[in-house]
Motif scaffolding. Structure first.
Motif, PDB file in Angstrom:
ATOM      1  N   SER A 162      10.708   4.851 -24.767  1.00  0.00           N
ATOM      2  CA  SER A 162       9.373   4.946 -25.349  1.00  0.00           C
ATOM      3  C   SER A 162       9.181   6.302 -25.988  1.00  0.00           C
ATOM      4  O   SER A 162       9.778   7.302 -25.560  1.00  0.00           O
ATOM      5  N   ASN A 163       8.338   6.350 -27.003  1.00  0.00           N
ATOM      6  CA  ASN A 163       7.993   7.629 -27.620  1.00  0.00           C
ATOM      7  C   ASN A 163       6.673   8.179 -27.080  1.00  0.00           C
ATOM      8  O   ASN A 163       6.142   9.157 -27.619  1.00  0.00           O
ATOM      9  N   ARG A 164       6.137   7.558 -26.051  1.00  0.00           N
ATOM     10  CA  ARG A 164       4.880   7.998 -25.450  1.00  0.00           C
ATOM     11  C   ARG A 164       5.152   8.724 -24.142  1.00  0.00           C
ATOM     12  O   ARG A 164       5.612   8.140 -23.172  1.00  0.00           O
ATOM     13  N   GLY A 165       4.832   9.985 -24.132  1.00  0.00           N
ATOM     14  CA  GLY A 165       5.091  10.788 -22.948  1.00  0.00           C
ATOM     15  C   GLY A 165       4.345  10.316 -21.714  1.00  0.00           C
ATOM     16  O   GLY A 165       4.848  10.452 -20.592  1.00  0.00           O
ATOM     17  N   SER A 166       3.172   9.745 -21.919  1.00  0.00           N
ATOM     18  CA  SER A 166       2.362   9.292 -20.782  1.00  0.00           C
ATOM     19  C   SER A 166       3.017   8.148 -20.018  1.00  0.00           C
ATOM     20  O   SER A 166       2.615   7.851 -18.885  1.00  0.00           O
ATOM     21  N   LEU A 167       4.007   7.519 -20.607  1.00  0.00           N
ATOM     22  CA  LEU A 167       4.667   6.391 -19.957  1.00  0.00           C
ATOM     23  C   LEU A 167       5.874   6.811 -19.112  1.00  0.00           C
ATOM     24  O   LEU A 167       6.504   5.967 -18.496  1.00  0.00           O
ATOM     25  N   TYR A 168       6.186   8.093 -19.113  1.00  0.00           N
ATOM     26  CA  TYR A 168       7.331   8.560 -18.344  1.00  0.00           C
ATOM     27  C   TYR A 168       6.924   8.945 -16.936  1.00  0.00           C
ATOM     28  O   TYR A 168       5.834   9.468 -16.705  1.00  0.00           O
ATOM     29  N   ASP A 169       7.846   8.687 -16.010  1.00  0.00           N
ATOM     30  CA  ASP A 169       7.542   8.865 -14.595  1.00  0.00           C
ATOM     31  C   ASP A 169       7.936  10.241 -14.067  1.00  0.00           C
ATOM     32  O   ASP A 169       7.308  10.762 -13.154  1.00  0.00           O
ATOM     33  N   TYR A 170       8.998  10.792 -14.612  1.00  0.00           N
ATOM     34  CA  TYR A 170       9.535  12.041 -14.084  1.00  0.00           C
ATOM     35  C   TYR A 170       9.822  12.998 -15.239  1.00  0.00           C
ATOM     36  O   TYR A 170      10.251  12.577 -16.314  1.00  0.00           O
ATOM     37  N   TRP A 171       9.626  14.287 -14.953  1.00  0.00           N
ATOM     38  CA  TRP A 171       9.808  15.332 -15.957  1.00  0.00           C
ATOM     39  C   TRP A 171      10.603  16.494 -15.375  1.00  0.00           C
ATOM     40  O   TRP A 171      10.491  16.816 -14.191  1.00  0.00           O
ATOM     41  N   GLY A 172      11.362  17.127 -16.252  1.00  0.00           N
ATOM     42  CA  GLY A 172      12.019  18.365 -15.875  1.00  0.00           C
ATOM     43  C   GLY A 172      11.102  19.545 -16.116  1.00  0.00           C
ATOM     44  O   GLY A 172       9.968  19.390 -16.562  1.00  0.00           O
ATOM     45  N   GLN A 173      11.617  20.732 -15.849  1.00  0.00           N
ATOM     46  CA  GLN A 173      10.818  21.943 -15.952  1.00  0.00           C
ATOM     47  C   GLN A 173      10.850  22.543 -17.354  1.00  0.00           C
ATOM     48  O   GLN A 173      10.063  23.425 -17.678  1.00  0.00           O
ATOM     49  N   GLY A 174      11.753  22.066 -18.176  1.00  0.00           N
ATOM     50  CA  GLY A 174      11.822  22.508 -19.561  1.00  0.00           C
ATOM     51  C   GLY A 174      12.835  23.614 -19.785  1.00  0.00           C
ATOM     52  O   GLY A 174      13.186  24.367 -18.877  1.00  0.00           O
ATOM     53  N   THR A 175      13.303  23.702 -21.016  1.00  0.00           N
ATOM     54  CA  THR A 175      14.202  24.772 -21.433  1.00  0.00           C
ATOM     55  C   THR A 175      13.738  25.265 -22.794  1.00  0.00           C
ATOM     56  O   THR A 175      13.395  24.476 -23.682  1.00  0.00           O
ATOM     57  N   GLN A 176      13.715  26.577 -22.946  1.00  0.00           N
ATOM     58  CA  GLN A 176      13.167  27.186 -24.152  1.00  0.00           C
ATOM     59  C   GLN A 176      14.208  27.232 -25.267  1.00  0.00           C
ATOM     60  O   GLN A 176      15.349  27.652 -25.050  1.00  0.00           O
ATOM     61  N   VAL A 177      13.794  26.822 -26.447  1.00  0.00           N
ATOM     62  CA  VAL A 177      14.629  26.950 -27.639  1.00  0.00           C
ATOM     63  C   VAL A 177      13.908  27.873 -28.615  1.00  0.00           C
ATOM     64  O   VAL A 177      12.738  27.650 -28.950  1.00  0.00           O
ATOM     65  N   THR A 178      14.600  28.899 -29.042  1.00  0.00           N
ATOM     66  CA  THR A 178      14.058  29.867 -29.979  1.00  0.00           C
ATOM     67  C   THR A 178      14.952  29.885 -31.210  1.00  0.00           C
ATOM     68  O   THR A 178      16.174  29.836 -31.094  1.00  0.00           O
ATOM     69  N   VAL A 179      14.337  29.956 -32.370  1.00  0.00           N
ATOM     70  CA  VAL A 179      15.083  29.925 -33.622  1.00  0.00           C
ATOM     71  C   VAL A 179      14.851  31.220 -34.380  1.00  0.00           C
ATOM     72  O   VAL A 179      13.708  31.646 -34.571  1.00  0.00           O
ATOM     73  N   SER A 180      15.932  31.825 -34.796  1.00  0.00           N
ATOM     74  CA  SER A 180      15.838  33.033 -35.619  1.00  0.00           C
ATOM     75  C   SER A 180      16.139  32.662 -37.062  1.00  0.00           C
ATOM     76  O   SER A 180      17.016  31.848 -37.344  1.00  0.00           O
ATOM     77  N   SER A 181      15.396  33.291 -37.957  1.00  0.00           N
ATOM     78  CA  SER A 181      15.587  32.966 -39.376  1.00  0.00           C
ATOM     79  C   SER A 181      16.527  33.959 -40.032  1.00  0.00           C
ATOM     80  O   SER A 181      16.894  34.967 -39.452  1.00  0.00           O
ATOM     81  N   GLY A 240      20.725  24.688 -21.411  1.00  0.00           N
ATOM     82  CA  GLY A 240      21.294  24.779 -22.750  1.00  0.00           C
ATOM     83  C   GLY A 240      20.394  25.403 -23.790  1.00  0.00           C
ATOM     84  O   GLY A 240      20.821  25.621 -24.928  1.00  0.00           O
ATOM     85  N   GLY A 241      19.154  25.677 -23.411  1.00  0.00           N
ATOM     86  CA  GLY A 241      18.264  26.322 -24.362  1.00  0.00           C
ATOM     87  C   GLY A 241      18.684  27.760 -24.615  1.00  0.00           C
ATOM     88  O   GLY A 241      19.542  28.318 -23.935  1.00  0.00           O
ATOM     89  N   GLY A 242      18.094  28.352 -25.633  1.00  0.00           N
ATOM     90  CA  GLY A 242      18.402  29.735 -25.963  1.00  0.00           C
ATOM     91  C   GLY A 242      18.038  30.038 -27.388  1.00  0.00           C
ATOM     92  O   GLY A 242      17.249  29.327 -28.018  1.00  0.00           O
ATOM     93  N   LEU A 243      18.644  31.092 -27.894  1.00  0.00           N
ATOM     94  CA  LEU A 243      18.381  31.533 -29.261  1.00  0.00           C
ATOM     95  C   LEU A 243      19.433  30.948 -30.196  1.00  0.00           C
ATOM     96  O   LEU A 243      20.633  31.037 -29.923  1.00  0.00           O
ATOM     97  N   VAL A 244      18.974  30.363 -31.276  1.00  0.00           N
ATOM     98  CA  VAL A 244      19.882  29.789 -32.267  1.00  0.00           C
ATOM     99  C   VAL A 244      19.384  30.186 -33.650  1.00  0.00           C
ATOM    100  O   VAL A 244      18.178  30.290 -33.880  1.00  0.00           O
TER     101      VAL A 244
END
Length: 123
Positions: free
Chosen positions: A104-123, A8-12
């Motif tokens: 939790s708001n602490r990333g170190s406490l999470y067990d599993y992670w995804g690979q990420g999706t890029q979000v780019t914002v145009s002004s 779902g990431g992309g340019l917005v």
């Protein structure tokens, strides 16, 4: 093991909206609290939002409160991040994460992670 795949990431445009999704597979999704984090180039990974296993409890970073909404659909094994009123400071790679305890708001406490999706914002 839990596998997480963001999309779902992309340019917005600034002021616009975007919805990120994170599909989980593997172990029982509803057993896990979920979180969204983001990392901009040259910066540390920051907490964005978290949600409890049942969706009844959520928490947000101050920077996104009132603009972003985290939700989940346990029947679809998916967690969402609805991003509204996107600002120029929101661009980053957005990651979802799962932990077998409460939200939790602490990333170190999470067990599993995804690979990420890029979000780019145009002004």
């Amino acid at each position: 093991q839990v596998q997480l795949v963001e999309s779902g990431g992309g340019l917005v445009q600034a002021g616009g909206s975007l919805r990120l999704s994170c599909a989980a597979s593997g172990r029982t999704f509803s057993n896990y609290a979920m979180g969204w984090f983001r990392q901009a180039p040259g910066k540390e990974r920051d907490f964005v939002a978290t949600i409890s296993w049942g969706g009844g409890s959520t928490d947000y970073a101050d920077s996104v409160k009132g603009r972003f909404t985290i939700s989940r659909d346990n029947a679809k094994n998916t967690v969402y991040l609805q991003m509204n009123s996107v600002k120029p400071e929101d661009p980053a790679v957005y990651y979802c994460a799962a932990r077998s305890r409460g939200p939790s708001n602490r990333g170190s406490l999470y067990d599993y992670w995804g690979q990420g999706t890029q979000v780019t914002v145009s002004s």
